[in-house]
Design a protein around this motif. Sequence first.
Motif, PDB file in Angstrom:
ATOM      1  N   SER A  82       0.640  -1.199   0.028  1.00  0.00           N
ATOM      2  CA  SER A  82      -0.076  -0.037   0.077  1.00  0.00           C
ATOM      3  C   SER A  82       0.729   1.142   0.160  1.00  0.00           C
ATOM      4  CB  SER A  82      -0.859  -0.051   1.185  1.00  0.00           C
ATOM      5  OG  SER A  82      -1.408   1.357   1.635  1.00  0.00           O
ATOM      6  N   PRO A  83       0.494   2.116  -1.080  1.00  0.00           N
ATOM      7  CA  PRO A  83       1.116   3.529  -0.830  1.00  0.00           C
ATOM      8  C   PRO A  83       0.923   4.178   0.367  1.00  0.00           C
ATOM      9  CG  PRO A  83      -0.008   3.182  -3.008  1.00  0.00           C
ATOM     10  CD  PRO A  83      -0.231   2.082  -2.068  1.00  0.00           C
ATOM     11  N   LYS A  84      -0.112   4.119   0.973  1.00  0.00           N
ATOM     12  CA  LYS A  84      -0.553   4.666   2.364  1.00  0.00           C
ATOM     13  C   LYS A  84       0.424   4.010   3.158  1.00  0.00           C
ATOM     14  CE  LYS A  84      -5.539   5.489   2.629  1.00  0.00           C
ATOM     15  NZ  LYS A  84      -6.932   5.316   3.260  1.00  0.00           N
ATOM     16  N   ALA A  85       0.697   3.018   3.439  1.00  0.00           N
ATOM     17  CA  ALA A  85       1.695   2.390   4.300  1.00  0.00           C
ATOM     18  C   ALA A  85       3.166   3.220   3.977  1.00  0.00           C
ATOM     19  CB  ALA A  85       1.845   0.826   4.442  1.00  0.00           C
ATOM     20  N   PHE A  86       3.511   3.284   2.603  1.00  0.00           N
ATOM     21  CA  PHE A  86       4.743   3.845   2.475  1.00  0.00           C
ATOM     22  C   PHE A  86       5.023   5.454   2.992  1.00  0.00           C
ATOM     23  CE2 PHE A  86       7.504   6.080  -0.724  1.00  0.00           C
ATOM     24  CZ  PHE A  86       8.557   5.333  -0.560  1.00  0.00           C
ATOM     25  N   VAL A  87       3.972   5.998   2.542  1.00  0.00           N
ATOM     26  CA  VAL A  87       4.055   7.506   2.970  1.00  0.00           C
ATOM     27  C   VAL A  87       4.060   7.778   4.460  1.00  0.00           C
ATOM     28  CG1 VAL A  87       2.829   9.680   3.002  1.00  0.00           C
ATOM     29  CG2 VAL A  87       2.871   8.234   0.881  1.00  0.00           C
ATOM     30  N   ALA A  88       3.404   6.744   5.272  1.00  0.00           N
ATOM     31  CA  ALA A  88       3.199   6.791   6.676  1.00  0.00           C
ATOM     32  C   ALA A  88       4.574   6.382   7.236  1.00  0.00           C
ATOM     33  CB  ALA A  88       2.185   5.998   7.333  1.00  0.00           C
ATOM     34  N   LEU A  89       5.192   5.405   6.660  1.00  0.00           N
ATOM     35  CA  LEU A  89       6.458   5.164   7.197  1.00  0.00           C
ATOM     36  C   LEU A  89       7.578   6.222   7.126  1.00  0.00           C
ATOM     37  CD1 LEU A  89       6.470   1.369   6.274  1.00  0.00           C
ATOM     38  CD2 LEU A  89       6.488   2.219   8.594  1.00  0.00           C
ATOM     39  N   LEU A  90       7.336   6.728   5.582  1.00  0.00           N
ATOM     40  CA  LEU A  90       8.253   7.826   5.374  1.00  0.00           C
ATOM     41  C   LEU A  90       8.188   8.907   6.395  1.00  0.00           C
ATOM     42  CD1 LEU A  90      10.434   7.834   2.924  1.00  0.00           C
ATOM     43  CD2 LEU A  90       8.589   9.612   1.970  1.00  0.00           C
ATOM     44  N   LEU A  91       7.064   9.141   6.842  1.00  0.00           N
ATOM     45  CA  LEU A  91       6.814  10.424   7.722  1.00  0.00           C
ATOM     46  C   LEU A  91       7.526  10.116   9.120  1.00  0.00           C
ATOM     47  CD1 LEU A  91       3.610  11.896   6.116  1.00  0.00           C
ATOM     48  CD2 LEU A  91       5.874  12.770   6.089  1.00  0.00           C
ATOM     49  N   VAL A  92       6.984   8.828   9.371  1.00  0.00           N
ATOM     50  CA  VAL A  92       7.510   8.483  10.997  1.00  0.00           C
ATOM     51  C   VAL A  92       9.352   8.621  10.830  1.00  0.00           C
ATOM     52  CG1 VAL A  92       7.582   6.749  12.456  1.00  0.00           C
ATOM     53  CG2 VAL A  92       5.436   7.093  11.351  1.00  0.00           C
ATOM     54  N   LEU A  93       9.645   8.142   9.702  1.00  0.00           N
ATOM     55  CA  LEU A  93      11.237   7.926   9.821  1.00  0.00           C
ATOM     56  C   LEU A  93      11.855   9.448   9.728  1.00  0.00           C
ATOM     57  CD1 LEU A  93      13.678   6.144   9.198  1.00  0.00           C
ATOM     58  CD2 LEU A  93      13.350   6.664   6.842  1.00  0.00           C
ATOM     59  N   GLU A  94      11.018  10.406   9.154  1.00  0.00           N
ATOM     60  CA  GLU A  94      11.300  11.871   9.043  1.00  0.00           C
ATOM     61  C   GLU A  94      11.279  12.332  10.809  1.00  0.00           C
ATOM     62  OE1 GLU A  94      10.805  15.959   6.609  1.00  0.00           O
ATOM     63  OE2 GLU A  94       9.075  14.465   6.709  1.00  0.00           O
ATOM     64  N   SER A  95      10.081  12.068  11.035  1.00  0.00           N
ATOM     65  CA  SER A  95      10.110  12.547  12.726  1.00  0.00           C
ATOM     66  C   SER A  95      11.381  12.143  13.452  1.00  0.00           C
ATOM     67  CB  SER A  95       8.692  12.250  13.265  1.00  0.00           C
ATOM     68  OG  SER A  95       8.618  12.555  14.464  1.00  0.00           O
ATOM     69  N   GLY A  96      11.421  10.982  13.236  1.00  0.00           N
ATOM     70  CA  GLY A  96      12.656  10.178  14.305  1.00  0.00           C
ATOM     71  C   GLY A  96      14.007  10.954  13.975  1.00  0.00           C
ATOM     72  N   THR A  97      14.236  11.124  12.629  1.00  0.00           N
ATOM     73  CA  THR A  97      15.625  11.613  12.407  1.00  0.00           C
ATOM     74  C   THR A  97      15.660  13.260  12.774  1.00  0.00           C
ATOM     75  OG1 THR A  97      14.745  12.084  10.231  1.00  0.00           O
ATOM     76  CG2 THR A  97      16.113  10.141  10.493  1.00  0.00           C
ATOM     77  N   LEU A  98      14.616  14.049  12.759  1.00  0.00           N
ATOM     78  CA  LEU A  98      14.608  15.404  12.893  1.00  0.00           C
ATOM     79  C   LEU A  98      14.628  15.653  14.407  1.00  0.00           C
ATOM     80  CD1 LEU A  98      11.798  16.793  10.525  1.00  0.00           C
ATOM     81  CD2 LEU A  98      14.382  17.117  10.233  1.00  0.00           C
ATOM     82  N   ALA A  99      14.040  14.593  15.109  1.00  0.00           N
ATOM     83  CA  ALA A  99      14.008  14.704  16.702  1.00  0.00           C
ATOM     84  C   ALA A  99      15.481  14.352  17.117  1.00  0.00           C
ATOM     85  CB  ALA A  99      13.152  13.714  17.203  1.00  0.00           C
ATOM     86  N   ALA A 100      16.177  13.441  16.500  1.00  0.00           N
ATOM     87  CA  ALA A 100      17.505  13.171  16.942  1.00  0.00           C
ATOM     88  C   ALA A 100      18.546  14.231  16.846  1.00  0.00           C
ATOM     89  CB  ALA A 100      17.966  11.842  16.165  1.00  0.00           C
ATOM     90  N   PHE A 101      18.185  15.159  15.909  1.00  0.00           N
ATOM     91  CA  PHE A 101      19.079  16.296  15.944  1.00  0.00           C
ATOM     92  C   PHE A 101      18.513  17.455  16.835  1.00  0.00           C
ATOM     93  CE2 PHE A 101      19.741  14.441  11.437  1.00  0.00           C
ATOM     94  CZ  PHE A 101      21.019  13.625  11.641  1.00  0.00           C
ATOM     95  N   ALA A 102      17.614  17.401  17.303  1.00  0.00           N
ATOM     96  CA  ALA A 102      16.880  18.610  17.844  1.00  0.00           C
ATOM     97  C   ALA A 102      16.620  18.316  19.356  1.00  0.00           C
ATOM     98  CB  ALA A 102      15.308  18.981  17.095  1.00  0.00           C
ATOM     99  N   VAL A 103      16.687  17.219  19.873  1.00  0.00           N
ATOM    100  CA  VAL A 103      16.407  16.870  21.286  1.00  0.00           C
ATOM    101  C   VAL A 103      17.788  17.183  22.010  1.00  0.00           C
ATOM    102  CG1 VAL A 103      14.616  15.200  21.184  1.00  0.00           C
ATOM    103  CG2 VAL A 103      16.987  14.376  21.073  1.00  0.00           C
ATOM    104  N   LEU A 104      17.714  17.273  23.347  1.00  0.00           N
ATOM    105  CA  LEU A 104      18.866  17.738  24.377  1.00  0.00           C
ATOM    106  C   LEU A 104      18.703  17.102  25.556  1.00  0.00           C
ATOM    107  CD1 LEU A 104      19.059  21.630  23.737  1.00  0.00           C
ATOM    108  CD2 LEU A 104      20.575  19.928  22.706  1.00  0.00           C
ATOM    109  N   ASP A 105      18.073  15.822  25.437  1.00  0.00           N
ATOM    110  CA  ASP A 105      18.151  14.878  26.631  1.00  0.00           C
ATOM    111  C   ASP A 105      18.561  13.445  26.222  1.00  0.00           C
ATOM    112  OD1 ASP A 105      16.603  14.534  29.498  1.00  0.00           O
ATOM    113  OD2 ASP A 105      16.346  12.842  28.161  1.00  0.00           O
ATOM    114  N   LEU A 106      19.294  12.917  26.887  1.00  0.00           N
ATOM    115  CA  LEU A 106      20.045  11.396  26.503  1.00  0.00           C
ATOM    116  C   LEU A 106      18.783  10.492  26.362  1.00  0.00           C
ATOM    117  CD1 LEU A 106      22.962  11.203  28.967  1.00  0.00           C
ATOM    118  CD2 LEU A 106      22.904  11.976  26.603  1.00  0.00           C
TER     119      LEU A 106
END
Length: 529
Positions: free
Chosen positions: A117-141
């Motif tokens: 499903s393209p729905k699953a593809f887009v949803a996974l892509l966006l979850v992946l984006e959130s995780g990577t952006l958070a890794a560069f923005a968070v300041l707690d171990l």
Amino acid sequence: MQFLLAFVVAAPLLGAAAALLPAPPGLKGKSPEQAVLRHGVTVTGVILAAAIALALGFDQDAPARFQATTDISWIQALNVRIHLGIDGISLPLLLMTALLFFLCALYSYFKLPEGPSPKAFVALLLVLESGTLAAFAVLDLLLFFLAFEMVLIPMYFLIARWGGAQRQAAAWKFILYTLLGSVVMLLGLLLIGLNSGTFDMVALASDNGRELTHTTQLLAVLAIGLGLAVKTPMWPLHSWLPDAHTAAPTVGSVLLAGVLLKMGTYGFVRILLPVTPDGMATFAPYLGAFAAVGIVYGSLACLSLARKGNKGDLKRLIAYSSVGHMGFVLLGIASMTPTGVNGALFANIAHGLITGLLFFLVGALKDRYGTADLDTLAGATGAALYGRAPRLGAFLAFAAVASLGLPGLAGFWGEMLALFGAFDPAQGLPRPAFLTYMAFGAFGTLLTAAYLLIVVRRVCMGEPRARPEHGAGAPAGSGPALELADIQRYEFAAWTPLVALTVLAGLWPAVLLGLTDPAVQKLLAGGNA
């Protein structure tokens, strides 16, 4: 600014949830599939716009200070806080991440990989984006660890469900390696937090390891460093990477090389250098040794794959080149000098731009020829891209010379500064050893030039050959020439920003170094500079 950073981190998760819902009737377009792909482009585009607005509002006169901060108590018993913020080190990585995800979403809108499903593809892509952006923005171990882990499952499914041959085995290898590394890393993070009484990165960096005994620092560097080294990937913990890249869809390879690998090296800079400086000083010579071996090993592996008759897969070759390029990043970090660490951060960005472009191009070649096997592509007289698809050939040649570190392009500065850092490492580090590592690195640059020029010669040059039959290259003149589409509009739109930024960073490195250098100086001084 505070709202923008929180929005950039959280919005992809909301977009992922929305992607799984039925599209409103007025937004379906020609089909629900088109609607959800357009949703992915829209969400990643909005996030990129917010990241650019964040950069425009960033105080360029104080890049060493954390800006756009949010600091909210989350788990009081463990003193864990939702602490977000960006400085001159994290801002370029945040921008590059947002850009690559937007370009991948745009590319997928026109060239969706085969899978469920393209729905699953887009949803996974966006979850992946959130995780990577958070890794560069968070300041707690602990938040960093959660973001670090958050990207594993989406990338596993992108490889396992939308990948090519051997995708299941490659996906399992990826998840097992990174999970095992993460378990060890968590132990090190807990060791630091429980011994110092806080998980806050800013407070830990300001303390500069004074609350931690030397033994604690050694154990923390060993545990956290192993987890980060797997993700980087550092030789000899790299063996999951070639398989994952070879099996992943084009956008998966772009994001894996352009974003996920940077999480490992970012952790070395953000956590280990300022929080455990004594432990890092003890292990730095060994880290430099592994980095130097990785540079030469990755280049020799690529040279072997590029040779005629070795059935080298181009995606696998670019994956091994990442092992070498990330070796320069680790060598710069191991020098523990402002010059070396700035070079490592610059090489991080350059690798994301250039290798992301290379994987886009190799994916396009595979779509056109049905294979990424170098022997099949070269055939009897070469794939002759210069004559058959001149714009595609020009893009591939540009990406190759950028990757080999041609002066005037982004790949040059990071590797040069990393070598300069090894030439004069931090006080207390064994200079003869680092001079040896510098020599290995310089030799690696020669090998890099050799294999990339071989690839360009075999793929771009030669006379147009006949249409291949059954996956084998037919000799020239035995039939009608194979028709090959040149760069399409959507490909041009997805690739041109990477070309432009590679040139900009190469001609004007002060744009990036002006952000990173003050932050690096403060970081290495324990927050006191």
